[in-house]
Design an enzyme around this catalytic site. Sequence first.
Site, mmCIF file in Angstrom:
data_model
loop_
_atom_site.group_PDB
_atom_site.id
_atom_site.type_symbol
_atom_site.label_atom_id
_atom_site.label_comp_id
_atom_site.label_asym_id
_atom_site.label_seq_id
_atom_site.Cartn_x
_atom_site.Cartn_y
_atom_site.Cartn_z
ATOM 1 N N GLU A 12 0.872 -1.247 0.019
ATOM 2 C CA GLU A 12 -0.155 0.025 0.106
ATOM 3 C C GLU A 12 0.845 1.315 -0.224
ATOM 4 O O GLU A 12 0.511 2.265 0.855
ATOM 5 C CB GLU A 12 -0.922 -0.097 1.241
ATOM 6 C CG GLU A 12 -1.910 -1.067 0.942
ATOM 7 C CD GLU A 12 -3.138 -0.957 2.323
ATOM 8 O OE1 GLU A 12 -3.137 -0.264 3.038
ATOM 9 O OE2 GLU A 12 -4.075 -1.727 1.917
ATOM 10 N N GLU A 50 -5.527 -8.412 -0.378
ATOM 11 C CA GLU A 50 -6.282 -7.961 0.780
ATOM 12 C C GLU A 50 -7.707 -7.836 0.427
ATOM 13 O O GLU A 50 -8.196 -6.908 -0.570
ATOM 14 C CB GLU A 50 -5.737 -6.707 1.510
ATOM 15 C CG GLU A 50 -4.450 -6.962 2.136
ATOM 16 C CD GLU A 50 -3.787 -5.785 3.170
ATOM 17 O OE1 GLU A 50 -4.724 -5.236 3.602
ATOM 18 O OE2 GLU A 50 -2.949 -5.587 3.082
HETATM 19 O O1 AHR Z 1 -5.493 -5.921 7.064
HETATM 20 C C1 AHR Z 1 -5.272 -4.634 7.950
HETATM 21 C C2 AHR Z 1 -4.620 -3.410 7.068
HETATM 22 O O2 AHR Z 1 -5.371 -2.984 5.802
HETATM 23 C C3 AHR Z 1 -3.433 -3.782 6.493
HETATM 24 O O3 AHR Z 1 -2.306 -3.783 7.227
HETATM 25 C C4 AHR Z 1 -3.041 -2.759 5.332
HETATM 26 O O4 AHR Z 1 -2.380 -3.281 4.201
HETATM 27 C C5 AHR Z 1 -4.529 -2.518 4.863
HETATM 28 O O5 AHR Z 1 -4.819 -1.320 4.954
#
Ligand code: AHR
Length: 507
Positions: free
Chosen positions: A173, A292
């Site tokens: 990110e 994610e």
């Molecule tokens: O999964 C929780 C958080 O969400 C992670 O650390 C990050 O990559 C995302 O913003």
Amino acid sequence: MSHARITIDRDYTIADVPRRLFGSFVEHMGRCVYTGIYEPGHPLADERGFRKDVLALVKEMGPTVIRYPGGNFVSGYLWEDGVGPADQRPTRIDGAWHTIETNAFGLHEFVDWAREADVEIMEAINLGTRGVEEARALVEYANHPGGTYWSDLRRSNGAADPFDIKLWCLGNELDGPWQIGHKTAAEYGRLAQETAKAMKLVDDSIELVAVGSSNRGMPTFGTWEHTVLTHAYDEVDYISMHAYYQEHDGDAESFLAEAVEMDAFIEGVVATIDAVKAAGKHTKQVDISFDEWNVWYQTGLDTEDQPHQVSKSWRTHPRLIEDTYSVTDAVVVGTFLNSLLRHGDRVRIANQAQLVNVIAPIRSEEDGAAWRQSTFWPFERMARLARGQILRLAVSSSQISTKRYGDVDAVDAAATWDQETGRLVLFVANRSLEESNDLTIDLRGLGDLRVRQAETLTVPEDGDRHTANLESTQDAVRMVPLAGVGIEDGSVQATLPPLSWSVIELG
Ligand code: AHR
């Protein structure tokens, strides 16, 4: 009663089922590692400190690949802190989650745990505060057989054989202003390109994931992917996607339709990849790692749960974002899995975030029990049953009306056909909160199949759409038989309950 019709032809396939679609994520965050997968001193811990109760649930759920060690955490992480004799490892501040990191658990422990869990490792490197040198050192440490500085250090730390990690994330990110080491697309694109090149010079068998947008709402979404890939297209194999969804202000209809947004997000990234491919006259194909995704209730978060807030107190493994998931959340997760499967020709890796305690399908208490959340079930069923080829379905469904997405199909579906076993599996959600759906599945050339099993996850008799699995009611939400599914004249007839995600297995 609403109606839907799905037409299936086994010749209309999308792709082979990418088994890496059923991935998960373990971050050094909250209680995912500490008191999640690892808790020395727990009555059910093995001699390495791995919780056997949690491990058994992980094996049952069946993730195929697990991303580690972050997440926001990785952008400030020094991987060397987590190797070597445990009593000599430094304790550090984790700025991402304002936590104290003891480094009691590190790379060797994760490799051992992953072997035990029978999952592939997807290792993320720090491209927030670090760069090319530390990344190539880590690949040498993990994958080189021996006889060099870093590989011999691994051997002296107890691992004679290489870890042989194939899948690597080039940071996390980095488009997000909250990230330690946030970068512009051009800065990141160049760094990703050079880091990828150096890592592949150490081991050319590895696969690399470039960082895409943190979510579709980022102001740089689209241009970020375009710029990054313009720099690094030849060096990387995947670009990442991240997305979290939640119900806003009790608007369950829109929440149940969020897979429509996920579909559009994926198709937007595919278009951007292909535009760069065409403009650069590249022949190789870059695909998507949706590394994610999940339901995450981000509004109303405790300040201490927000990344980069200065903590009032520095804590080790605090409770962070331990969302409790309902029937509604599980149905939405089922539709996300459907969306990922429908896009399996381009989304070749996906990781539900996270695995234990932190927005997770598995919950555990320190010195206490471990149990399955409602969202465990759609993941477990699809990871186990989606085999062979993904089928392209023709779906015609009654509509539900939503504030965010207008009219959407009440029925959301995905299916796989496994030539080897002769099994056809359908994953079907009914998004309607009130009405059952009378579903007809036209099997065309597959008419001689029988119903092997039909199950559904829906509102339990003594519950409502908010019912969840708590420590005291661990089985309130689960898969139950879906009655009355039959085949007549080459068509399956089923009645999908309101608010449900069902699996119909034919063979
Ligand atoms: O999964 C929780 C958080 O969400 C992670 O650390 C990050 O990559 C995302 O913003």
